[in-house]
Design a protein around this motif. Structure first.
Motif, PDB file in Angstrom:
ATOM      1  N   MET A  20     -55.238   6.801  56.596  1.00  0.00           N
ATOM      2  CA  MET A  20     -53.979   6.947  55.867  1.00  0.00           C
ATOM      3  C   MET A  20     -53.430   8.367  55.992  1.00  0.00           C
ATOM      4  N   GLY A  21     -54.324   9.355  56.002  1.00  0.00           N
ATOM      5  CA  GLY A  21     -53.873  10.718  56.227  1.00  0.00           C
ATOM      6  C   GLY A  21     -53.235  10.875  57.601  1.00  0.00           C
ATOM      7  N   PRO A  38     -46.763   1.304  52.391  1.00  0.00           N
ATOM      8  CA  PRO A  38     -47.726   1.446  51.296  1.00  0.00           C
ATOM      9  C   PRO A  38     -48.884   0.458  51.318  1.00  0.00           C
ATOM     10  N   GLU A  39     -48.627  -0.771  51.763  1.00  0.00           N
ATOM     11  CA  GLU A  39     -49.694  -1.776  51.778  1.00  0.00           C
ATOM     12  C   GLU A  39     -50.804  -1.442  52.777  1.00  0.00           C
ATOM     13  N   LEU A  40     -50.554  -0.472  53.660  1.00  0.00           N
ATOM     14  CA  LEU A  40     -51.621  -0.046  54.568  1.00  0.00           C
ATOM     15  C   LEU A  40     -52.820   0.492  53.801  1.00  0.00           C
ATOM     16  N   ALA A 135     -52.054  -0.045  64.788  1.00  0.00           N
ATOM     17  CA  ALA A 135     -53.091   0.987  64.862  1.00  0.00           C
ATOM     18  C   ALA A 135     -54.283   0.616  63.986  1.00  0.00           C
ATOM     19  N   LEU A 136     -54.006   0.092  62.803  1.00  0.00           N
ATOM     20  CA  LEU A 136     -55.089  -0.317  61.906  1.00  0.00           C
ATOM     21  C   LEU A 136     -55.902  -1.455  62.505  1.00  0.00           C
ATOM     22  N   ALA A 137     -55.221  -2.450  63.059  1.00  0.00           N
ATOM     23  CA  ALA A 137     -55.924  -3.589  63.656  1.00  0.00           C
ATOM     24  C   ALA A 137     -56.821  -3.136  64.801  1.00  0.00           C
ATOM     25  N   ALA A 272     -53.453  -2.952  44.219  1.00  0.00           N
ATOM     26  CA  ALA A 272     -52.964  -1.854  43.382  1.00  0.00           C
ATOM     27  C   ALA A 272     -52.949  -0.527  44.135  1.00  0.00           C
ATOM     28  N   LEU A 273     -53.730  -0.404  45.210  1.00  0.00           N
ATOM     29  CA  LEU A 273     -53.749   0.842  45.975  1.00  0.00           C
ATOM     30  C   LEU A 273     -52.389   1.138  46.596  1.00  0.00           C
TER      31      LEU A 273
END
Length: 319
Positions: A20-21, A38-40, A135-137, A272-273
């Motif tokens: 996330m950073g 945000p949902e990331l 990128a996350l996947a 909630a994150l």
């Protein structure tokens, strides 16, 4: 002394924070604020914590679903004003898309609603989301294949089975009328208070998973705690943004606060994150945001308690 399980959890949290950073840094460098979807935060936390979980096992859906629903969100925002009708089109349309794609990625609903909430009409929005989720996947697939060999051979725990069920598409739909009534009430309350974020986008994901999987959803079992968790996450997001400005530090601090809060309260409400990162993409977030989140999440708790009472009375009548 740290156990292998605690080391695995710490490692997963650190990786998700670093991810996330990195996304926050890329968003700042490229001038694309919405690259920081945000949902990331919720998605990255889950796929690194549970590399054999439902979301992590669907890398193509993880990458594509939010971007596809974001396209719908942009289309609706371009041609319709913010209203009950446009919100309904976004939510129903996103759910239909997930059904057609057979995608378990419920946070994709938030991607659609977020475009409408922020009045986002640019086609760079779905592209930004695709870059982040893609990128996350990719990183999640690499992590699952090369760095989490222990989890590959471990049997899923009871908590993992619960999470897998929550992240799967629902099989029964008796909750839908209550879901619709709640969303209508939340919209009307947002209009009455003049605070659009009473209907904050992650709320749709939270209520969807809460109502659709009421029997197993962790925050459905402790609904009274949910408003406090959501409001504190929102307050942390505003406070870190005010202290450090938009970017890497405020993003990591807000997410870290959310993770620690969920671990300390033992409320496994991962969606909630995303609340703590919403201020990063809002125009002028201030103390009205946590107030709006508190109102919306309190309404959710009250609505869910009525849903539980009605469902219980219905089962007693049937017997």
């Amino acid at each position: 002394m740290k156990t292998p399980e605690s080391r695995r959890i710490v490692s997963a949290v650190l990786i998700s924070l670093c991810f996330m950073g990195g996304i926050a840094g890329a968003a700042s460098a490229a001038g694309m604020a919405l690259l920081l979807f945000p949902e990331l935060a919720a998605l990255s936390y889950d796929v690194f914590l549970r590399p054999r979980g439902t979301w992590a096992r669907a890398p193509w859906m993880l990458a594509l679903s939010p971007a596809v629903t974001a396209v719908l969100g942009v289309l609706v925002t371009r041609y319709l004003p913010y209203s009950a009708a446009s919100i309904a089109i976004c939510i129903v349309g996103a759910m239909v898309i997930l059904k057609l794609m057979r995608s378990p990625i419920a946070p994709a609903i938030s991607a659609c609603v977020l475009a409408l909430s922020l009045d986002e009409k640019s086609w760079s929005y779905p592209l930004s989301i695709l870059l982040g989720t893609g990128a996350l996947a990719l990183l999640a697939a690499i992590y699952r294949r090369f760095f989490d060999k222990q989890a590959a051979h471990a049997a899923p725990s009871a908590a993992d089975r619960v999470d897998d069920e929550i992240e799967s598409l629902p099989e029964q739909f008796r909750w839908v009328p209550f879901f619709v009534v709640f969303l209508g009430a939340a919209y009307l309350l947002s209009i009455a208070t003049g605070m659009r974020m009473v209907f904050f986008p992650p709320l749709v994901v939270i209520v969807f998973e809460m109502f659709a999987h009421a029997d197993v959803c962790p925050w459905a079992k402790r609904p009274m705690l949910l408003p406090a968790v959501c409001t504190l996450a929102a307050a942390a997001g505003v406070a870190t943004l005010a202290a450090f400005g938009p970017g890497i530090i405020s993003t990591v601090m807000a997410m870290l606060f959310g993770v620690v809060m969920l671990r300390m309260t033992r409320l496994h409400a991962i969606p909630a994150l995303a609340i703590g990162l919403l201020p990063q993409v809002m125009t002028r977030p201030d103390w009205h945001f946590p107030l709006a989140v508190g109102i919306g999440s309190t309404l959710l708790t009250a609505s869910f308690l009525l849903f539980e009472k009605s469902s219980g009375a219905g089962r007693e009548f049937a017997q």
